[in-house]
Each structure stands twice: as structure tokens, then as C-alpha cells.
Design an enzyme around this catalytic site. Structure first.
Site, PDB file in Angstrom:
ATOM      1  N   ASP A  15      -0.082  -8.370  -3.747  1.00 36.36           N
ATOM      2  CA  ASP A  15      -0.129  -9.204  -2.533  1.00 36.36           C
ATOM      3  C   ASP A  15      -0.769  -8.491  -1.344  1.00 36.36           C
ATOM      4  OD1 ASP A  15       1.166 -11.180  -4.000  1.00 36.36           O
ATOM      5  OD2 ASP A  15       3.152 -10.478  -3.379  1.00 36.36           O
ATOM      6  N   LYS A  18      -5.924  -9.270  -1.926  1.00 40.10           N
ATOM      7  CA  LYS A  18      -7.091  -9.153  -2.818  1.00 40.10           C
ATOM      8  C   LYS A  18      -7.898 -10.444  -2.852  1.00 40.10           C
ATOM      9  CE  LYS A  18      -4.223  -8.206  -6.133  1.00 40.10           C
ATOM     10  NZ  LYS A  18      -2.953  -8.094  -5.368  1.00 40.10           N
ATOM     11  N   GLY A  42      -0.883 -14.505  -7.499  1.00 37.68           N
ATOM     12  CA  GLY A  42      -1.077 -15.590  -6.535  1.00 37.68           C
ATOM     13  C   GLY A  42      -2.008 -15.072  -5.466  1.00 37.68           C
ATOM     14  N   HIS A  43      -3.274 -15.493  -5.509  1.00 32.91           N
ATOM     15  CA  HIS A  43      -4.272 -14.987  -4.578  1.00 32.91           C
ATOM     16  C   HIS A  43      -4.604 -16.095  -3.583  1.00 32.91           C
ATOM     17  CE1 HIS A  43      -5.613 -11.888  -7.851  1.00 32.91           C
ATOM     18  NE2 HIS A  43      -4.371 -11.730  -7.443  1.00 32.91           N
ATOM     19  N   GLN A 226      -2.075  -8.045  -9.258  1.00 29.65           N
ATOM     20  CA  GLN A 226      -0.958  -7.120  -9.032  1.00 29.65           C
ATOM     21  C   GLN A 226      -1.446  -5.869  -8.276  1.00 29.65           C
ATOM     22  OE1 GLN A 226      -1.051  -8.499 -12.605  1.00 29.65           O
ATOM     23  NE2 GLN A 226      -0.080 -10.177 -11.527  1.00 29.65           N
TER      24      GLN A 226
END
Ligand code: GDP
Ligand code: IMO
Ligand code: MG
Length: 447
Positions: A15, A18, A42-43, A226
Site C-alpha cells: 500500500d 505503487k 489493491g492498487h 505487496q
């Protein structure tokens, strides 16, 4: 062999921002590829107030210009993929002809989620606080050589037998150990036949595709999911994810050789967060944590869980820089610190009273680490949305300089807000050079 590939990796516990960074850089790369993880990622990307959360499809898809690849190292839930494609198409983003999925990626099945959910809450098990997406059990089956790959979805006899045989074992284990209700193999087979038809147009040999692109001299951006400390080998085991999140994973997870890799760039928050269980030496509570959580909207984009919050951890960054061979650092969420009067930065660790260099292997030793802090004065004025380094308050520049010297890395980019253009590219940095003179301005990344 010309090196054409650049890797973007999280250098903390995920988080780090990225997604925003990859979206920003994607304007300069014709290819963007994910190489590990799955829809545990989750981007988040914000473009003109519109928020997208991508979990499986590389963040570069939002650029009209880039082709997006899901590499062989990813574990793929076809239902999650179909949902994500539908979300993008609804938002007017073309996916057909721009998305390519490895025929060798492993498939997540409903029993992986069942086993994970049940096992996480079973007595005697160490609780990892996973995202409950079935990631770990799918990688277990892959390494146990009993997984199902994307290419196997199209051999219906094989698919039926695989699901039937797998459920003989998984249903029995889940019922005996966790009291779970059995899953129906016929139903799963039917669902997966339907889903496989929907994803068929995207499936190909992506190792070949990417290597052919690289051989033509086309640049490839490899998007890590990650972060370094969640790496299966080098992270805070067992509180990690089940894949190789480090730059090294980009080669095995795509089929691109190490000799193709030009550089690895780390992404780090100006502070630190972690979601899920596990050690976090610089974790803080109270007023500053609440302020950072509120200003940084520190709630998991996949699970909505509040993220744990702490101070920038330089030893951790040095460790991530070593493992990834980082050439440059991108610091995100500087604006989140705007209101703080004092900002502690961890510059070293003590274990049993002694300063230590190496990061401990044993999780319990992490919990005993005493961070050594240096406190820097806050700038207490807004940096939100700044696009030029010279606009930054002197104390913010000093803070960044301190992080760079502590991490032993140059800072190539600074993010001052979630929007694409709320970014500073540091003039003269290797990242600015990589993007080229005409590209160093964030303005040119707007398309
Ligand atoms: P990722 O998993 O590394 O892509 O990061 P996430 O998207 O899960 O979390 C980063 C969050 O911070 C997202 O909500 C982004 O929109 C947001 N974000 C990224 N950069 C900045 C920044 O510089 N400032 C602020 N305030 N938010 C940012
Ligand atoms: P992105 O790509 C932050 C964490 C989970 C849990 C552990 C194992 O958005 O940075 P898993 O479901 O992977 O088996 O969970 O890893 N985790 C993440 N934390 N960002 C992520 O991805 C994460 N993906 C997994 O919270 O602690
Ligand atoms: Mg995330």
C-alpha cells in the site's frame, strides 16, 4: 542483450502507492506486467476525481497507450478478473486487445478460499490476517504440483476431473478440521467453464509475448504487488504473503531473464503502514496515528480494514533496498505529514540493548526490537498537490533529504496527493533521466 525492463516494488508492507506510481510512469512504457500475487492487491489510482481500485489487472491499463500483462507468477481468480474487466469497461476503458493473461498462471478455486477462511480462525493456527482471497492455498497447490493452470481451464475433461479429485480431499479436510460445509464439484465445474469462455480472448503465452517485445527494444514496466517485508522468503515470516514480492520475483513471474532488467525502483510512504498481523517496530498510536490515518485515508482498499500506522523506518528501507537492488526511491504521501509538529524517523534498532545491523529472522525478535529515533521538525504547512521541488517548504525538503541519506538512496519522485499530477519528479535524478528530458515533467504524463 539490451536491458529494457524496469521494476516498481513496494519497499514496506504494501500500500505504498505503487498503483499511482505505475499509472504515472505507464505513459512511458508500452508494456506493464504484474508478476506475482493476485487480487489480494489493491492498487488505487485517482484521475480527475475518479477513483479506480485495480486488484489483478496492471495499473497501466488506464493509459490508452499501454498493454497490460498478467504474468505466470500471478494467481488468478477468474470471477475477480471478469468483475474487474466489467468495472473498467463500464468506466469506458477498453480492455480487449490490451490485456494479456499467461496461460501458465495458476487458478484460484472456491475451495482455496474455503480452506483459507476456515484455517485462519482454527484453534492453534497463527493468525496472519490474510485478505481471504485464497492466495496462500493456491500457491500451496502450485508448489505441491497439484494446481490448476489457466491453460487447463479449456480441457473440460481435465477440468472436471481436477475439481472432482481436489474436492474429495479439500471437502474432507475442511469438514474434519474446521467443520465446513462441503462444496459442490458440479457447480464449480459449470461456473468455471462459463468463466473460462469469458476470459479466453485474453489468454496467451505471455513469456513469449514479453520476450518478443523486449527483443524489439520495447520497454516493460513490471508492477510489484505487496511489499518487501511481505515477501515469502525475506519478509516478516510467517506474517507475509505467499509470493516473491521482491524484484527477483519479476523474472520468475514473467519469464523475462535477469539480464533484461535495467533497474528496480522502490516506492515508500513518507511514514509507514501495515495491514494485517505481524511485527511493526515503528507502529504508533494515539493522536499522531489517528491524524495520519485520517489524512492518509489509511483503510485497506481490498478489505476496508484500518491500516496500522507508524513512522518511517530507515533500517527497513535499507533492507528493502539491499534485497531489491534499488536504484531510486519514490516517496509518497508526503502531504499526510503536513500538520505534524515533530516527526520521528527510525534510524536504527536495538535488540537486547545492542545496536543491530541485520534484520532478525525470528518474528518474536522483531517484537523485541527497540527503534532508535531521530526527531525532525514538521513543516506545518500544506504540500498538497505540489509539482515542483522548489515549492516545498524548507523543512519538508530537509525531511526528504534525511530519508534519502538514511535509506542510502536518491529520491527520484515525490507524491503530494492521490491524483496523477500531484507529483514532483526530482530534476537530475536517475528517474528523471530514465523518463527522458521531455518526460521529466508530470504534465507530459497527462493523457
Ligand atoms: P498500492 O497498493 O501500493 O497501490 O497503494 P494503495 O492504493 O493500496 O494505497 C495508497 C493510497 O494512498 C491510495 O488510496 C492512493 O490513492 C493514496 N495515495 C497515493 N499517493 C498519495 C499521496 O501522495 N498523497 C495522498 N494523500 N494519498 C496518496
Ligand atoms: P498491495 O499490492 C498490504 C497482507 C495481508 C496479510 C498478509 C497475507 O495493495 O500493496 P494474503 O491475503 O496475501 O495471504 O495476506 O499480507 N497483504 C497486503 N497488505 N497491501 C497488499 O497489497 C497486501 N496483500 C496482502 O493483509 O497481512
Ligand atoms: Mg494496496
Amino acid at each position: 542483450m539490451d536491458a529494457t525492463c524496469v521494476i516498481i516494488v513496494g519497499s514496506q508492507w504494501g500500500d505504498e502507492g505503487k498503483g499511482k506510481v505505475v499509472d504515472l510512469l505507464a505513459g512511458h512504457f508500452p508494456w506493464i506486467a504484474r508478476y506475482q500475487g493476485g487480487h489480494n492487491a489493491g492498487h488505487t489510482i485517482v484521475i480527475g476525481g475518479q477513483r479506480f481500485v485495480l486488484q489483478l489487472i496492471p495499473s497501466g491499463i488506464l493509459r490508452g497507450t499501454a498493454k497490460a500483462v498478467i504474468g505466470n507468477g500471478v494467481v488468478m481468480d477468474p470471477q475477480a478478473l471478469v468483475n474487474e474487466i466489467a468495472m473498467l469497461e463500464k468506466a469506458g476503458i477498453a480492455v480487449q486487445g490490451k490485456l494479456f493473461i499467461s496461460n501458465r498462471a495458476h487458478v484460484i478455486l472456491p475451495y482455496h478460499r474455503m480452506i483459507e477462511l476456515a484455517a485462519e480462525s482454527a484453534p492453534g493456527r497463527i493468525k496472519i490476517g490474510s485478505t481471504s482471497r485464497g492466495i496462500g492455498p493456491t500457491y500451496e497447490d502450485k508448489m505441491g504440483r497439484r494446481g490448476l493452470r489457466v491453460c487447463d481451464l479449456f480441457n473440460h475433461e481435465l477440468l472436471r476431473t481436477h475439481i472432482h479429485n481436489a474436492l474429495l480431499e479439500k471437502n474432507a479436510v475442511a469438514a474434519a478440521l474446521y467443520g465446513s460445509a462441503p462444496l459442490d464439484p458440479g457447480r464449480i465445474y459449470e461456473d468455471y467453464v462459463g468463466l473460462s469462455e469469458q476470459i479466453r480472448p485474453y489468454i496467451t503465452d505471455t513469456a513469449l509475448l514479453l520476450n518478443q517485445a523486449a527483443a524489439r527494444g520495447e520497454a516493460i514496466l513490471l508492477e510489484g504487488a505487496q511489499g518487501a517485508l511481505l515477501d515469502i522468503d525475506h519478509g516478516t515470516y510467517p506474517f507475509v504473503t505467499s509470493s516473491s514480492t521482491l524484484a527477483g520475483g519479476a523474472c520468475t513471474g514473467t519469464g523475462l531473464a535477469p539480464t533484461r532488467i535495467a533497474s528496480a525502483i522502490g516506492v515508500s510512504k513518507a511514514y509507514c503502514t501495515r495491514v494485517g498481523e505481524g511485527p511493526f517496530p515503528t507502529e504508533t498510536g494515539g493522536e499522531p496515528a489517528q491524524e495520519m490515518r485520517r489524512r492518509g485515508n489509511e483503510f485497506g482498499s481490498v478489505t476496508g480494514r484500518p491500516r496500522r500506522v507508524g513512522w518511517f523506518d530507515a533500517p527497513l528501507l535499507r533492507y528493502a533496498a539491499m534485497l531489491n537492488g534499488l536504484s531510486s526511491l519514490i516517496v509518497t504521501k508526503l502531504d499526510v505529514l503536513d500538520t505534524l509538529a515533530r516527526i520521528p524517523v527510525c534510524v536504527g534498532y536495538r535488540l537486547d540493548g545492542k545496536l543491530i545491523d541485520a534484520v532478525p529472522a525470528v518474528a518474536a525478535d522483531w517484537d523485541r526490537l527497540e527503534p532508535v529515533y531521530e526527531e525532525l521538525p514538521g513543516w506545518q504547512s500544506s504540500t498538497e498537490g505540489m509539482t515542483e521541488e522548489r515549492q516545498l517548504p524548507a523543512r519538508a525538503r530537509d525531511y526528504l533529504k534525511f530519508l534519502a541519506s538514511q535509506a542510502g538512496l536518491e529520491i527520484g519522485m515525490i507524491s503530494t496527493g492521490p491524483e496523477r499530477d500531484q507529483t514532483i519528479t526530482v530534476a537530475g535524478s536517475s528517474l528523471a533521466q530514465l523518463l527522458g528530458p521531455s518526460r521529466a515533467s508530470t504534465q507530459s504524463a497527462k493523457n
